[in-house]
Design a protein around this motif. Structure first.
Motif, PDB file in Angstrom:
ATOM      1  N   GLU A 281       0.829  -1.210   0.000  1.00  0.00           N
ATOM      2  CA  GLU A 281       0.000   0.000   0.000  1.00  0.00           C
ATOM      3  C   GLU A 281       0.863   1.260   0.000  1.00  0.00           C
ATOM      4  OE1 GLU A 281      -3.822  -1.812   2.433  1.00  0.00           O
ATOM      5  OE2 GLU A 281      -2.265  -0.728   3.527  1.00  0.00           O
ATOM      6  N   GLY A 282       2.026   1.189   0.619  1.00  0.00           N
ATOM      7  CA  GLY A 282       2.911   2.349   0.697  1.00  0.00           C
ATOM      8  C   GLY A 282       3.976   2.379  -0.372  1.00  0.00           C
ATOM      9  N   ALA A 283       3.906   1.464  -1.318  1.00  0.00           N
ATOM     10  CA  ALA A 283       4.918   1.396  -2.378  1.00  0.00           C
ATOM     11  C   ALA A 283       4.795   2.591  -3.322  1.00  0.00           C
ATOM     12  CB  ALA A 283       4.769   0.092  -3.157  1.00  0.00           C
ATOM     13  N   ASP A 284       5.935   3.039  -3.836  1.00  0.00           N
ATOM     14  CA  ASP A 284       5.932   4.114  -4.818  1.00  0.00           C
ATOM     15  C   ASP A 284       5.061   3.724  -6.004  1.00  0.00           C
ATOM     16  OD1 ASP A 284       7.711   5.489  -3.234  1.00  0.00           O
ATOM     17  OD2 ASP A 284       9.480   4.854  -4.364  1.00  0.00           O
ATOM     18  N   GLY A 285       4.172   4.627  -6.392  1.00  0.00           N
ATOM     19  CA  GLY A 285       3.312   4.381  -7.537  1.00  0.00           C
ATOM     20  C   GLY A 285       2.053   3.593  -7.238  1.00  0.00           C
ATOM     21  N   SER A 286       1.860   3.172  -5.986  1.00  0.00           N
ATOM     22  CA  SER A 286       0.632   2.438  -5.648  1.00  0.00           C
ATOM     23  C   SER A 286      -0.550   3.402  -5.697  1.00  0.00           C
ATOM     24  CB  SER A 286       0.744   1.810  -4.251  1.00  0.00           C
ATOM     25  OG  SER A 286       0.737   2.819  -3.250  1.00  0.00           O
ATOM     26  N   ASP A 287      -1.732   2.866  -5.886  1.00  0.00           N
ATOM     27  CA  ASP A 287      -2.937   3.699  -5.932  1.00  0.00           C
ATOM     28  C   ASP A 287      -3.109   4.506  -4.646  1.00  0.00           C
ATOM     29  OD1 ASP A 287      -3.505   2.750  -8.457  1.00  0.00           O
ATOM     30  OD2 ASP A 287      -5.037   1.321  -7.788  1.00  0.00           O
ATOM     31  N   ILE A 288      -2.798   3.877  -3.508  1.00  0.00           N
ATOM     32  CA  ILE A 288      -2.926   4.543  -2.197  1.00  0.00           C
ATOM     33  C   ILE A 288      -1.997   5.753  -2.123  1.00  0.00           C
ATOM     34  CG2 ILE A 288      -2.475   4.245   0.286  1.00  0.00           C
ATOM     35  CD1 ILE A 288      -5.059   2.862  -0.599  1.00  0.00           C
ATOM     36  N   GLU A 289      -0.726   5.575  -2.497  1.00  0.00           N
ATOM     37  CA  GLU A 289       0.252   6.678  -2.457  1.00  0.00           C
ATOM     38  C   GLU A 289      -0.063   7.743  -3.495  1.00  0.00           C
ATOM     39  OE1 GLU A 289       2.838   7.597  -0.356  1.00  0.00           O
ATOM     40  OE2 GLU A 289       1.853   6.076   0.847  1.00  0.00           O
ATOM     41  N   ASN A 290      -0.460   7.319  -4.685  1.00  0.00           N
ATOM     42  CA  ASN A 290      -0.779   8.297  -5.727  1.00  0.00           C
ATOM     43  C   ASN A 290      -1.955   9.181  -5.316  1.00  0.00           C
ATOM     44  OD1 ASN A 290       1.285   7.448  -7.372  1.00  0.00           O
ATOM     45  ND2 ASN A 290      -0.008   6.179  -8.669  1.00  0.00           N
ATOM     46  N   GLU A 291      -2.967   8.584  -4.694  1.00  0.00           N
ATOM     47  CA  GLU A 291      -4.106   9.373  -4.227  1.00  0.00           C
ATOM     48  C   GLU A 291      -3.665  10.358  -3.147  1.00  0.00           C
ATOM     49  OE1 GLU A 291      -8.488   9.000  -2.068  1.00  0.00           O
ATOM     50  OE2 GLU A 291      -7.284   7.191  -2.318  1.00  0.00           O
ATOM     51  N   ALA A 292      -2.843   9.901  -2.196  1.00  0.00           N
ATOM     52  CA  ALA A 292      -2.382  10.781  -1.115  1.00  0.00           C
ATOM     53  C   ALA A 292      -1.535  11.927  -1.661  1.00  0.00           C
ATOM     54  CB  ALA A 292      -1.604   9.974  -0.075  1.00  0.00           C
ATOM     55  N   ASN A 293      -0.672  11.631  -2.627  1.00  0.00           N
ATOM     56  CA  ASN A 293       0.162  12.681  -3.226  1.00  0.00           C
ATOM     57  C   ASN A 293      -0.687  13.712  -3.963  1.00  0.00           C
ATOM     58  OD1 ASN A 293       2.716  11.805  -2.379  1.00  0.00           O
ATOM     59  ND2 ASN A 293       2.847  10.342  -4.048  1.00  0.00           N
ATOM     60  N   ALA A 294      -1.613  13.244  -4.781  1.00  0.00           N
ATOM     61  CA  ALA A 294      -2.446  14.154  -5.561  1.00  0.00           C
ATOM     62  C   ALA A 294      -3.347  14.998  -4.660  1.00  0.00           C
ATOM     63  CB  ALA A 294      -3.288  13.362  -6.559  1.00  0.00           C
ATOM     64  N   LYS A 295      -3.980  14.366  -3.693  1.00  0.00           N
ATOM     65  CA  LYS A 295      -4.907  15.075  -2.806  1.00  0.00           C
ATOM     66  C   LYS A 295      -4.159  16.095  -1.939  1.00  0.00           C
ATOM     67  CE  LYS A 295      -9.311  15.087  -1.899  1.00  0.00           C
ATOM     68  NZ  LYS A 295     -10.250  15.456  -2.960  1.00  0.00           N
ATOM     69  N   ALA A 296      -2.958  15.747  -1.471  1.00  0.00           N
ATOM     70  CA  ALA A 296      -2.172  16.688  -0.661  1.00  0.00           C
ATOM     71  C   ALA A 296      -1.825  17.933  -1.475  1.00  0.00           C
ATOM     72  CB  ALA A 296      -0.904  16.011  -0.147  1.00  0.00           C
ATOM     73  N   GLY A 297      -1.455  17.753  -2.741  1.00  0.00           N
ATOM     74  CA  GLY A 297      -1.177  18.902  -3.602  1.00  0.00           C
ATOM     75  C   GLY A 297      -2.406  19.775  -3.801  1.00  0.00           C
ATOM     76  N   GLU A 298      -3.541  19.144  -3.999  1.00  0.00           N
ATOM     77  CA  GLU A 298      -4.816  19.864  -4.156  1.00  0.00           C
ATOM     78  C   GLU A 298      -5.131  20.656  -2.890  1.00  0.00           C
ATOM     79  OE1 GLU A 298      -9.447  18.507  -3.969  1.00  0.00           O
ATOM     80  OE2 GLU A 298      -8.150  17.308  -5.261  1.00  0.00           O
ATOM     81  N   ILE A 299      -4.949  20.035  -1.747  1.00  0.00           N
ATOM     82  CA  ILE A 299      -5.242  20.690  -0.464  1.00  0.00           C
ATOM     83  C   ILE A 299      -4.361  21.914  -0.270  1.00  0.00           C
ATOM     84  CG2 ILE A 299      -5.015  20.393   2.044  1.00  0.00           C
ATOM     85  CD1 ILE A 299      -5.971  17.437   1.528  1.00  0.00           C
ATOM     86  N   ILE A 300      -3.073  21.797  -0.568  1.00  0.00           N
ATOM     87  CA  ILE A 300      -2.150  22.929  -0.435  1.00  0.00           C
ATOM     88  C   ILE A 300      -2.603  24.087  -1.335  1.00  0.00           C
ATOM     89  CG2 ILE A 300       0.196  23.700  -1.049  1.00  0.00           C
ATOM     90  CD1 ILE A 300       0.169  22.394   1.635  1.00  0.00           C
ATOM     91  N   ARG A 301      -2.974  23.781  -2.578  1.00  0.00           N
ATOM     92  CA  ARG A 301      -3.413  24.835  -3.507  1.00  0.00           C
ATOM     93  C   ARG A 301      -4.681  25.527  -3.004  1.00  0.00           C
ATOM     94  NH1 ARG A 301      -2.218  20.850  -7.097  1.00  0.00           N
ATOM     95  NH2 ARG A 301      -4.402  20.463  -7.553  1.00  0.00           N
ATOM     96  N   VAL A 302      -5.668  24.757  -2.581  1.00  0.00           N
ATOM     97  CA  VAL A 302      -6.928  25.339  -2.119  1.00  0.00           C
ATOM     98  C   VAL A 302      -6.696  26.176  -0.859  1.00  0.00           C
ATOM     99  CG1 VAL A 302      -9.239  24.820  -1.220  1.00  0.00           C
ATOM    100  CG2 VAL A 302      -8.351  23.558  -3.188  1.00  0.00           C
ATOM    101  N   PHE A 303      -5.922  25.644   0.083  1.00  0.00           N
ATOM    102  CA  PHE A 303      -5.630  26.389   1.307  1.00  0.00           C
ATOM    103  C   PHE A 303      -4.911  27.700   0.968  1.00  0.00           C
ATOM    104  CE2 PHE A 303      -2.980  27.447   4.998  1.00  0.00           C
ATOM    105  CZ  PHE A 303      -3.936  27.481   6.001  1.00  0.00           C
ATOM    106  N   GLY A 304      -3.954  27.633   0.063  1.00  0.00           N
ATOM    107  CA  GLY A 304      -3.209  28.832  -0.336  1.00  0.00           C
ATOM    108  C   GLY A 304      -4.109  29.892  -0.952  1.00  0.00           C
ATOM    109  N   LYS A 305      -5.039  29.465  -1.793  1.00  0.00           N
ATOM    110  CA  LYS A 305      -5.960  30.413  -2.421  1.00  0.00           C
ATOM    111  C   LYS A 305      -6.901  31.044  -1.399  1.00  0.00           C
ATOM    112  CE  LYS A 305      -5.953  28.390  -7.025  1.00  0.00           C
ATOM    113  NZ  LYS A 305      -6.743  27.652  -8.035  1.00  0.00           N
TER     114      LYS A 305
END
Length: 160
Positions: free
Chosen positions: A103-127
């Motif tokens: 689940e924590g492997a690079d490129g796994s669906d779990i990690e990819n979702e966490a990476n993408a969502k964290a980036g989205e959260i940072i952008r929304v919070f910044g705006k």
């Protein structure tokens, strides 16, 4: 204002006398909890001690504890790590995490979702929190020279 932002980005997150970063982090954590619609509480430990942690951050799915290493990291980077791990907490709430190493492997669906969502959260919070010290410096694409922070006009042109 620019010098204040530069100073905050260069310093580590939780120095003993730095309440502004603590307040910003508290505000960010509350924002992420609301943004993700988290139901169950989760403890977040910010540490400068490398003995507690072997990566920049991790989430313990059994004890519902997040640990983030903060020494010599910019606040925005720490915030992104917190958001990433809170996404894992949300995945755990939804029953997506089983505790498997894959689940924590690079490129796994779990990690990819966490990476993408964290980036989205940072952008929304910044705006939503313009004027907080989370703007990113401009870097020349050709020579990698630091060009400083974007001007108000440049931010407006970019849609901020």
């Amino acid at each position: 204002m620019r010098s204040l932002i530069k100073t905050l980005l260069r310093e580590s997150l939780l120095r003993e006398n730095d309440m502004s970063n603590k307040v910003l982090m508290d505000k960010f954590i509350l924002f992420v909890n609301d943004y993700l619609g988290l139901d169950k509480p989760c403890s977040i430990k910010l540490t400068k001690d490398r003995e507690d942690i072997t990566t920049t951050a991790y989430y313990d799915i059994v004890n519902r504890v997040i640990c983030v290493y903060i020494k010599d990291r910019a606040i925005m980077d720490v915030m992104r790590s917190v958001a990433h791990e809170l996404v894992h907490h949300h995945q755990n709430e939804k029953g997506q995490l089983k505790g498997l190493p894959s689940e924590g492997a690079d490129g796994s669906d779990i990690e990819n979702e966490a990476n993408a969502k964290a980036g989205e959260i940072i952008r929304v919070f910044g705006k939503q929190n313009r004027g907080t010290p989370i703007q990113v410096k401009k870097i020349c694409k050709v020579c990698q020279m630091d060009l400083g922070f974007p001007t108000k006009d440049e931010l407006k042109k970019a849609g901020y």
